[in-house]
Scaffold this motif. Structure first.
Motif, short mmCIF file in Angstrom:
data_model
loop_
_atom_site.label_atom_id
_atom_site.label_comp_id
_atom_site.label_asym_id
_atom_site.label_seq_id
_atom_site.Cartn_x
_atom_site.Cartn_y
_atom_site.Cartn_z
N TYR A 28 -8.20 13.12 -8.37
CA TYR A 28 -8.29 13.63 -7.01
C TYR A 28 -9.31 14.77 -7.01
N THR B 269 -10.25 8.80 -6.49
CA THR B 269 -9.60 8.39 -5.25
C THR B 269 -10.26 9.12 -4.09
N ASP C 109 -9.67 8.44 -0.59
CA ASP C 109 -9.04 8.31 0.73
C ASP C 109 -7.88 9.27 0.93
N VAL C 110 -7.86 10.39 0.17
CA VAL C 110 -6.74 11.33 0.29
C VAL C 110 -7.28 12.76 0.43
N LYS D 54 -11.80 4.48 -5.62
CA LYS D 54 -10.59 3.84 -5.08
C LYS D 54 -10.34 4.32 -3.66
N GLY D 55 -10.19 3.34 -2.75
CA GLY D 55 -9.91 3.68 -1.37
C GLY D 55 -11.01 3.24 -0.43
N SER E 285 -8.76 -0.67 -0.92
CA SER E 285 -7.40 -0.14 -0.90
C SER E 285 -7.17 0.72 0.32
N HIS F 88 -4.43 2.67 0.05
CA HIS F 88 -3.49 3.54 -0.65
C HIS F 88 -2.05 3.04 -0.51
N GLN G 241 -1.50 6.24 3.49
CA GLN G 241 -2.41 7.20 4.10
C GLN G 241 -2.52 6.93 5.60
#
Length: 377
Positions: free
Chosen positions: A143, A169, A171-172, A246-247, A268, A270, A274
């Motif tokens: 992250y 990742t 998408d967070v 990822k995402g 993805s 998530h 999300q």
């Protein structure tokens, strides 16, 4: 009164009676405390995307081919240049000691025995060095933290520990609104910690908030919402390891990743955790795979979200994926019977994939990419 050994024995017996991943899910749901089960099973918002991930798979149908010699079949493939015994990797999932005392160590041993890559999460409850010592192929998920230097330090630490790839990742910016956790006032027990973060960064996840999820409050304080393509380019320039994003759901984002030298993208949402209302990954997959090919290729495409059996893996391959990630099913196995449970999950996937390949007229993984898939209303 029943003790932990009694419950573990019953759970282990339950895994022997698990003939598909739905069976394993039922075993896990029966043994986990309600708040932990909700943390694992839940999604964001009204959980529309969580449900849509499965519904989208269930609407896909494969046109099987016939009169092909499938007397010998193999699920062997390569993922990021390394051999794998099936086109499946274990997705990054935080805090696995919530589900079993050995946590990520048990899951990683099972993945190594099955010949599948295992992904260590930034929020792993076991340090990456202990996981790579298990052997097998290990990837490390990052992250982007509020202190970018800490993120890059983690990347170097993973490389030094022997990880075979980095998975960023994307998408967070913060954790999606997960109503189950908020209703439960979910917080980590004292024996579970984020092994890669310092004590100050970890502490918020343990203290129960006045309202809502302590884990959500913790990630909001730790994660950066300012991650951009320039940070991806910086990370790409600083590591010799293969880099995975990822995402990714948009074809334009996949094409940009190829331009920056990213080695793989994971299609993805998530796991529905999300943006509630985000497109199911398997629906986005063909366009993302097409964009990667049009941008010059050289970048693998993986799918995450909703995979619950070998036929799902077959469908993903036919739609352009090089492989899939599985997140919740290994957790079900871990909760049910530790290492043996995770191995049972991966063995079921391997057996189901071999069966699906043969019945679809495919002697191997490569042939699955030639199948036609139809989406029914």
């Amino acid at each position: 009164m029943r003790d932990a050994d009694d419950e573990a024995a019953d759970a282990s017996h339950g895994t022997r009676d698990a003939y598909d991943l739905d069976d394993m899910e039922r075993v896990a749901a029966a043994v986990l405390p309600r708040d932990v089960w909700d943390f694992v099973a839940g999604g964001s918002g009204r959980e529309r995307t969580l449900a849509a991930d499965r519904e989208a798979f269930d609407r896909l149908y494969v046109t099987a081919r016939v009169l092909r010699d499938v007397s010998a079949r193999t699920t062997d493939t390569t993922l990021l240049g390394r051999p794998a015994r099936l086109p499946v990797a274990v997705a990054p999932v935080a805090y696995q000691r919530l589900l079993h005392p050995e946590g990520e160590l048990a899951a990683a041993r099972a993945a190594a025995a099955a010949g599948a890559p295992f992904t260590v999460a930034t929020l792993s409850s076991v340090p990456v060095e202990e996981v790579t010592a298990v052997g097998g192929t290990v990837w490390f998920q990052l992250y982007w933290l509020r202190e970018p230097g800490l993120t890059l330090d983690l990347a170097r630490r993973a490389q030094d520990a022997g990880c075979a790839a980095l998975m960023l990742t994307v998408d967070v910016p913060w954790m999606g609104r997960r109503a189950r956790d908020a209703r439960n006032g979910f917080a980590l027990p004292g024996h579970v910690r984020a092994a890669h973060l310092d004590a100050g960064a970890r502490s918020a996840a343990h203290g129960a908030p006045v309202r809502g999820s302590a884990v959500a409050a913790h990630t909001a304080a730790a994660f950066s919402a300012g991650l951009t393509w320039s940070d991806v380019a910086e990370l790409r320039s600083l590591t010799r390891l293969p880099l995975i994003l990822k995402g990714v759901l948009a074809p334009a984002d996949a094409a940009r990743a190829v331009e920056l030298g990213v080695d793989a993208v994971v299609v993805s949402n998530h796991g529905g955790r999300q943006l509630d209302g985000a497109l199911p990954g398997v629906v986005a997959l063909p366009d993302v795979a097409g964009a990667v090919a049009a941008a010059g290729g050289g970048c693998e495409v993986l799918l995450d979200g909703g995979v619950r059996g070998g036929v799902d893996v077959l469908k993903a391959l036919a739609l352009g994926a090089d492989g899939v990630l599985v997140g919740r099913p290994p957790l079900w196995g871990l909760a049910a019977a530790g290492e043996a449970g995770v191995r049972r999950v991966l063995d079921l996937l391997a057996a189901e994939l071999a069966d699906a390949l043969g019945l679809a007229g495919c002697p191997g993984v490569g042939a699955a990419r030639e199948l036609d898939v139809t989406r029914l209303p």
